[in-house]
Scaffold this motif. Structure first.
Motif, PDB file in Angstrom:
ATOM      1  N   MET A   1      24.175 -11.803 -39.782  1.00  0.00           N
ATOM      2  CA  MET A   1      25.062 -10.798 -40.693  1.00  0.00           C
ATOM      3  C   MET A   1      26.610 -10.816 -40.800  1.00  0.00           C
ATOM      4  SD  MET A   1      24.291  -6.837 -40.593  1.00  0.00           S
ATOM      5  CE  MET A   1      22.770  -6.882 -41.200  1.00  0.00           C
ATOM      6  N   THR A   3      30.044  -9.459 -40.111  1.00  0.00           N
ATOM      7  CA  THR A   3      30.807  -8.235 -39.736  1.00  0.00           C
ATOM      8  C   THR A   3      31.550  -7.590 -40.708  1.00  0.00           C
ATOM      9  OG1 THR A   3      30.994  -9.351 -37.599  1.00  0.00           O
ATOM     10  CG2 THR A   3      32.186  -7.463 -37.973  1.00  0.00           C
ATOM     11  N   SER A   4      31.283  -6.208 -40.956  1.00  0.00           N
ATOM     12  CA  SER A   4      31.811  -5.364 -41.918  1.00  0.00           C
ATOM     13  C   SER A   4      33.338  -4.801 -41.269  1.00  0.00           C
ATOM     14  CB  SER A   4      31.352  -4.007 -42.319  1.00  0.00           C
ATOM     15  OG  SER A   4      32.008  -3.304 -43.089  1.00  0.00           O
ATOM     16  N   ASP A  69      35.463  -2.404 -36.722  1.00  0.00           N
ATOM     17  CA  ASP A  69      34.420  -3.135 -36.821  1.00  0.00           C
ATOM     18  C   ASP A  69      33.202  -2.108 -36.686  1.00  0.00           C
ATOM     19  OD1 ASP A  69      32.211  -4.895 -36.175  1.00  0.00           O
ATOM     20  OD2 ASP A  69      33.764  -6.413 -35.145  1.00  0.00           O
ATOM     21  N   THR A  70      32.317  -2.261 -37.726  1.00  0.00           N
ATOM     22  CA  THR A  70      31.285  -1.470 -37.760  1.00  0.00           C
ATOM     23  C   THR A  70      29.912  -2.036 -37.335  1.00  0.00           C
ATOM     24  OG1 THR A  70      30.809  -1.940 -40.146  1.00  0.00           O
ATOM     25  CG2 THR A  70      32.106  -0.200 -39.692  1.00  0.00           C
ATOM     26  N   GLU A  71      29.952  -3.289 -36.861  1.00  0.00           N
ATOM     27  CA  GLU A  71      28.717  -3.836 -36.447  1.00  0.00           C
ATOM     28  C   GLU A  71      28.692  -4.195 -34.798  1.00  0.00           C
ATOM     29  OE1 GLU A  71      26.155  -5.270 -37.776  1.00  0.00           O
ATOM     30  OE2 GLU A  71      26.816  -4.210 -39.850  1.00  0.00           O
TER      31      GLU A  71
END
Length: 469
Positions: A1, A3-4, A69-71
């Motif tokens: 996935m 990284t947002s 970073d939201t991950e």
């Protein structure tokens, strides 16, 4: 996935100026004045920026190095992510920034440490990390140097040297880190906040790295008290040392008529005589001292008279100097030479102490001295000239590869022997020709060296330059 990430940057906001005009009878405002209070918000980052916090990257750093970073996070919904660039990255040579409270600052006096959780994409060591840097006076700056990170989340603690000083602190957090062995990497910080741990104990402040140093000096010299540290025990048995700004210390001169010392740790020599500079931090006596032995008025080096067009200057206040990488390379493990450089009335001097050998490098760029094949410098030996004085000067050309120590280096040496012209407490002029030096198109280094067990330990240099006749 994927990284947002969200990139935060400083947005300049207009400032409203409110002019208050008081009309009517006069009164003493001290009767009703109320001391301003500031936010005691302990959080710097917990899922997002705390109120009033702004991001200011250092000059030449990679602006995009910081993101949210939201991950990857320790807990909650987000963490701070820092991407250290690879060597040669055109967008920035390193990652570094301050995070400043632009709402007037915070009252941190009830806390005793800055804490955070951190991890990295590989085992790494952050050069500098701390708080108190605000792009202003940085009066209460703190730095933890060489902070080692692992690939697992670990909680870190940076103690506050004296929290009573932090009534209005703007510098909430800062860091500076470059590539490791040429390679960049990423690290994350989460739950960044000030805390009252209550377990930080055994304060052991020090100045001058805890050494008792004695210097012979002159009226008008300004000396900075350096290497200021505070060491605590964290309550776990672990000691931690932090570099602390002079603002945390209270400095004292035993004889203020000889030398005064400012709150920023700058000693000004005022008259002949002796005095001892000491300090305390939070009421605890700091280890280390500086003994000032003021000889009297200083004799300046001769003023150079050569045409600037015929000179390439390395160190002089009378010419424009070429870029210098360092005036003391601190070549370990054999070098003992330390630097105690000083200035008098705006004139700067190199001062080498505990001397055995030292190098001055100017390799970015190297110098083409084909048409200026002569070296000049002025040297001052305080007190006395050792009976076995034997001094070697070496000029090194790095060759076409422009690398020190390569296979194409060439050098020329001058032996300065004991003679009637080598005297103490007076400026000596040394000049010699590089005509016999095979290559002079990539000169990048001057080495000064004691040889044959010479006991020269302390001297000053000024007006180091190459010239043509």
């Amino acid at each position: 996935m994927k990284t947002s990430k969200k990139l935060f940057s400083k947005i300049t906001k207009p400032l409203a100026l409110l002019l208050l005009v008081s009309l009517g009878c006069e009164r003493d405002i001290s009767d009703e004045a109320v001391q301003a209070t500031f936010s005691t918000n302990q959080f710097v980052f917990s899922d997002s920026f705390s109120a009033g916090l702004e991001y200011y990257p250092f000059a030449d750093s990679k602006f995009e190095a910081f993101s949210v970073d939201t991950e990857v996070k320790y807990q909650g919904t987000a963490s701070m992510r820092f991407d250290v660039p690879n060597e040669g990255d055109r967008n920035g040579a390193y990652a570094g920034a301050i995070f400043r409270d632009d709402n007037g600052g915070r009252d941190l006096s009830k806390y005793d440490a800055l804490t955070f959780w951190a991890k990295a994409s590989k085992a790494a060591t952050i050069n500098d990390i701390g708080f108190g840097q605000d792009f202003g006076q940085n009066k209460f700056q703190v730095s933890k140097r060489a902070l080692r990170l692992t690939t697992n989340w670990v909680k870190y603690t940076i103690p506050i040297p004296d929290a009573s000083k932090l009534k209005q602190e703007k510098g909430m957090f800062w860091y500076a880190e470059g590539p490791e062995n040429g390679d960049g990497y990423s690290f994350w910080i989460d739950e960044l906040k000030f805390e009252k741990l209550g377990t930080i104990a055994q304060p052991r402040p020090s100045i001058l790295n805890g050494d008792n140093i004695s210097v012979n000096t002159f009226i008008g010299v300004n000396i900075n008290i350096a290497d200021l540290n505070q060491t605590f025990n964290l309550g776990t048995g672990e000691d931690i040392s932090i570099s602390s700004a002079p603002g945390y210390f209270v400095f004292t001169s035993s004889n203020p008529s000889v030398a005064s010392v400012s709150e920023t740790g700058v000693v000004e020599v005022l008259s002949s005589g002796n005095t001892v500079i000491t300090a305390t931090l939070g009421g605890v006596e700091a280890k280390g001292s500086l003994t000032i032995n003021s000889i009297g008025s200083f004799v300046f080096a001769p003023t150079p008279t050569r045409d600037p067009n015929n000179v390439v200057s390395i160190f002089s206040d009378h010419y424009t100097n070429t870029p210098v990488d360092f005036f003391n390379g601190y070549w370990q493990p054999y070098q003992t030479t330390q630097s105690a450089d000083f200035s008098i009335q705006g004139d700067n001097f190199l001062n080498y102490t505990n001397f055995n050998f030292v190098g001055i490098q100017f390799a970015n760029p190297t110098l083409n001295l084909t048409d200026k094949p002569n070296l000049h410098f002025n040297m001052y030996i305080p007190n006395s000239v050792p009976s076995n004085f034997d001094f070697l000067v070496t000029v090194v050309d790095f060759g076409p590869d422009r690398v020190n120590g390569g296979t194409d280096d060439t050098r020329q040496q001058l032996f300065v022997r004991k003679s009637p012209s080598i005297v103490s407490d007076s400026w000596i002029t040394v000049e010699f020709s590089l005509a016999a030096m095979q290559n002079k198109s990539n000169v990048g280094l001057i080495i000064f060296e004691n040889i044959n067990f010479s006991l020269l330990r302390n001297f000053y240099l000024d007006n180091i330059y190459f010239y043509k006749n």
